[in-house]
Design an enzyme around this catalytic site. Structure first.
Site, PDB file in Angstrom:
ATOM      1  N   CYS A   1       0.683   6.890  25.854  1.00  0.00           N
ATOM      2  CA  CYS A   1      -0.556   6.112  25.809  1.00  0.00           C
ATOM      3  C   CYS A   1      -1.349   6.276  27.111  1.00  0.00           C
ATOM      4  CB  CYS A   1      -0.216   4.637  25.580  1.00  0.00           C
ATOM      5  SG  CYS A   1      -1.638   3.543  25.686  1.00  0.00           S
TER       6      CYS A   1
ATOM      7  N   ASP B   1      -8.633   7.304  25.304  1.00  0.00           N
ATOM      8  CA  ASP B   1      -7.255   7.616  24.975  1.00  0.00           C
ATOM      9  C   ASP B   1      -7.274   8.805  24.016  1.00  0.00           C
ATOM     10  OD1 ASP B   1      -4.454   5.701  25.025  1.00  0.00           O
ATOM     11  OD2 ASP B   1      -4.515   7.383  23.633  1.00  0.00           O
TER      12      ASP B   1
ATOM     13  N   ASP C   1      -4.296  -1.807  23.813  1.00  0.00           N
ATOM     14  CA  ASP C   1      -4.978  -0.520  23.920  1.00  0.00           C
ATOM     15  C   ASP C   1      -5.988  -0.349  22.793  1.00  0.00           C
ATOM     16  OD1 ASP C   1      -5.772   2.094  24.220  1.00  0.00           O
ATOM     17  OD2 ASP C   1      -3.923   2.938  23.368  1.00  0.00           O
TER      18      ASP C   1
ATOM     19  N   HIS D   1      -3.385   2.528  20.654  1.00  0.00           N
ATOM     20  CA  HIS D   1      -1.993   2.367  20.244  1.00  0.00           C
ATOM     21  C   HIS D   1      -1.618   0.912  20.011  1.00  0.00           C
ATOM     22  CE1 HIS D   1      -2.008   6.314  22.259  1.00  0.00           C
ATOM     23  NE2 HIS D   1      -0.974   6.612  21.495  1.00  0.00           N
TER      24      HIS D   1
ATOM     25  N   SER E   1       0.571  14.571  30.941  1.00  0.00           N
ATOM     26  CA  SER E   1       1.353  13.368  30.647  1.00  0.00           C
ATOM     27  C   SER E   1       2.786  13.417  31.143  1.00  0.00           C
ATOM     28  CB  SER E   1       1.341  13.095  29.134  1.00  0.00           C
ATOM     29  OG  SER E   1       0.038  12.727  28.708  1.00  0.00           O
TER      30      SER E   1
END
Length: 631
Positions: free
Chosen positions: A387, A368, A355, A374, A331
């Site tokens: 996310c 996810d 999401d 989220h 990430s």
């Protein structure tokens, strides 16, 4: 009936033959004398200068004087590599009739351990028999005196004063500093190709890795010579003249030894890497690769058991993870993706997505990390809460070509040009890369589904920690990218003149200032309210960061539980950051191999580094792991 030959005729013929022989002998002698005189003229007159020089060469021996190697210090003047003089007991094998008996005899006068004998045999296999090889190093004064009293018993053995390299801080910064060791065949070929053979007469050691290797010719200096008159037996009679050697130049680094040592200790016994850069210059403040090693082990020729321990260790202490380890960025890739989206117009900062906790594409569900998703996510939230679904969608919208083009500008997937040899390139995935990478046509095709994982820093993505550090430093510096470097300036040993290594801007990326500020604001949010908040709670400065967790192997839909996995199968923990946020003085990338969540393992290390560098102190409790559910 034939008439009898008269005695007088026979006597005439004998006399004639005798005169012929005398005349022939006289001519032969004359010719011989002529040839001899001609040869004398040739040697004494025509070739006088040549043979005079040869005679002088036989009478005079040139003994090389090895120069003192240059010193390496950090930005504060802390010595990282220096020299000292000590006595060495050395054997010239070609001058010894019975090598084994000589070594046994020496062992009765001076202690010669089995490890010394092993090292000597190894050097003997690698060297020429007329070279002087050490059997014992760093003799005490008592040992020198003891040998001197028994010197006559050991022809071909002598005590020599040698300069030894020393790394006072031991294993600290060993991957950056490197080490020196004895010259081998490959080194000799390099020296000859560089036309430095004359300058390396008498030199036994050379830089093998790190800065010792990269700046070898700067550090080595200029070899001096001593003219010594010798007799027919090769014994020295007197010194005729001396040309002093010139000490090697000294290196002053951008590295901060205190910061380096603290950062290495912060990893504990975990494997990993950290690169900290000054964004405005590209100067490297710390370059960590753990576990590390003691470079002092290599100077005299590393012992076999020490080499086996280093070379066979599953932790690979000789691997420079900061420059040679290529890892998925996880990430930590997301801020760069978000900036790419803003610059290419694929997203605006306020644009939102919904999401649900997954993204469906081509019959496959990309999940996810948060079950249920989220909710409504804009760019700021996508970075602060990390996310995945936001970036699955973004990657699909941008396409692999656009992603690769933008990330290439950031220096990902290409060597940074840092002043250490052997840097890895990493992998910036693209259709072109895949065609080069694979041989079979069916493997060379790029599939649209492969782009989805690229968006969250997984898939084929693989970058070195120094590339990630350079990328985040470029963002911190508003798009101005500098080449990372370790040497600040070189000091000439003769004149004291300092040659600065000027910061080298590689490129100025034409990013819109508001787009960069959007990303910085979101990264600040990570450390104040997002996945890095616990690690940076109570910090006396504002910083920006991004946590990351890089998958080592696929769980194929199962839940990730690190406690149930072998250590080598656990995810890598990453963190990129810069501080202070308003005027960044330091930017870094941290990797903890198999460390789990970035917030749990990597972010606390970054906090310790920032607190030390910006405040001069260690934060209380920063070394303790924090609980985290997200990367």
């Amino acid at each position: 009936m034939l008439a009898r030959q008269s005695p007088l005729n026979a006597q005439d013929r004998e006399l004639h033959r005798f005169r012929f022989r005398v005349a022939f002998a006289a001519v032969a002698v004359a010719v011989a004398f002529f040839v001899l005189i001609a040869r004398f003229v040739h040697l004494q007159v025509m070739r006088h200068d040549y043979y005079t020089t040869r005679a002088e060469d036989n009478r005079i021996s040139l003994v090389p004087i090895v120069p003192n190697r240059g010193v390496i210090v950090d930005r504060q003047g802390v010595v990282l590599a220096r020299n000292y003089s000590a006595f060495t007991l050395e054997i010239t094998p070609s001058k010894v009739d019975d090598l084994d008996a000589t070594i046994e005899g020496l062992g009765k006068v001076i202690e010669v351990l089995p490890k010394d004998r092993k090292r000597f045999r190894k050097l003997l296999d690698e060297s020429k028999t007329f070279e002087s090889l050490p059997i014992r190093s760093r003799l005490s004064e008592e040992e020198v005196a003891r040998f001197a009293a028994n010197r006559y018993l050991f022809p071909g053995v002598e005590v020599k004063a040698r300069l030894f390299r020393q790394y006072p801080l031991g294993a600290v910064a060993s991957h950056a500093i490197g080490y020196i060791s004895r010259i081998n065949k490959r080194d000799l070929e390099m020296i000859e190709e560089s036309e430095q053979a004359a300058n390396y007469k008498g030199t036994d050691h050379i830089g093998k890795t790190g800065l010792e290797q990269k700046y070898e010719f700067q550090l080595h200096g200029e070899t001096g010579y001593e003219q010594v008159e010798i007799d027919a037996g090769g014994r020295a009679i007197r010194n005729l003249s001396r040309t002093a050697p010139v000490q090697g130049n000294n290196l002053t680094l951008t590295l901060d030894a205190g910061l380096q040592e603290m950062a290495e200790k912060a990893f504990g016994d975990r494997r990993g890497a950290l690169v900290a850069i000054e964004p405005s210059t590209g100067g490297i403040l710390a370059l960590v690769s753990t576990p590390t090693f003691d470079p002092n082990l290599f100077i005299d020729g590393i012992r076999t058991d020490d080499w086996d321990l280093l070379n066979t260790s599953p932790d690979k202490p000789l691997l420079n993870r900061a420059l040679n380890g290529a890892y998925p960025p996880g990430s930590t890739f997301k801020p760069f993706m978000a900036l790419a989206a803003l610059e290419t117009g694929k997203r605006t900062a306020g644009q939102t997505i919904s999401d649900p906790g997954f993204f469906n594409f081509g019959g496959h569900q990309f999940r996810d990390d948060k079950k249920g998703g989220h909710g409504t996510v804009d760019m700021y939230k996508s970075i602060v809460q990390s996310c995945d679904t936001y970036y699955y969608m973004l990657a699909n919208d941008m396409g692999i070509e656009s992603i690769a083009r933008f990330m290439g500008q950031l220096g990902l997937g290409r060597r940074t040009g840092v002043d250490i040899e052997g840097e890895s390139e990493g992998v910036l995935p693209s259709p072109e890369w895949k065609r080069r990478r694979f041989k079979r046509p069916e493997q060379q095709k790029w599939f649209a589904g492969e782009t989805i994982s690229i968006g969250i820093g997984q898939g084929y993505n693989a970058y070195t920690p120094i590339q990630l550090a350079q990328a985040v430093a470029t963002v911190a510096n508003n798009g101005v990218m500098y080449r990372p470097h370790l040497v600040k300036y070189i000091t000439d040993s003769r004149t004291g003149e300092k040659t600065m290594i000027e910061p080298e801007p590689l490129r100025v990326l034409p990013w819109k200032r508001q787009n960069v500020e959007t990303i910085k604001k979101a990264m600040i949010g990570v450390n104040t309210a997002g996945t890095g908040a616990r690690a940076f709670a109570g910090a006396a400065y504002v910083s920006g960061g991004k946590t990351g967790t890089a998958q080592v192997f696929s769980l194929k839909g199962s839940d990730y539980k690190s406690a149930r996995l072998k250590e080598e199968l656990r995810d890598h923990a990453l963190f990129i950051a810069f501080a202070p946020a308003d005027e960044p003085k330091i930017a870094l990338a941290v990797l903890v191999e198999n460390g789990g969540f970035g917030a749990q393992s990597a972010a606390p290390i970054a906090r310790m580094v920032f607190d030390y560098y910006l405040l001069g102190k260690l934060p209380k409790g920063a070394a303790n792991e924090v609980d985290a559910e997200e990367d």
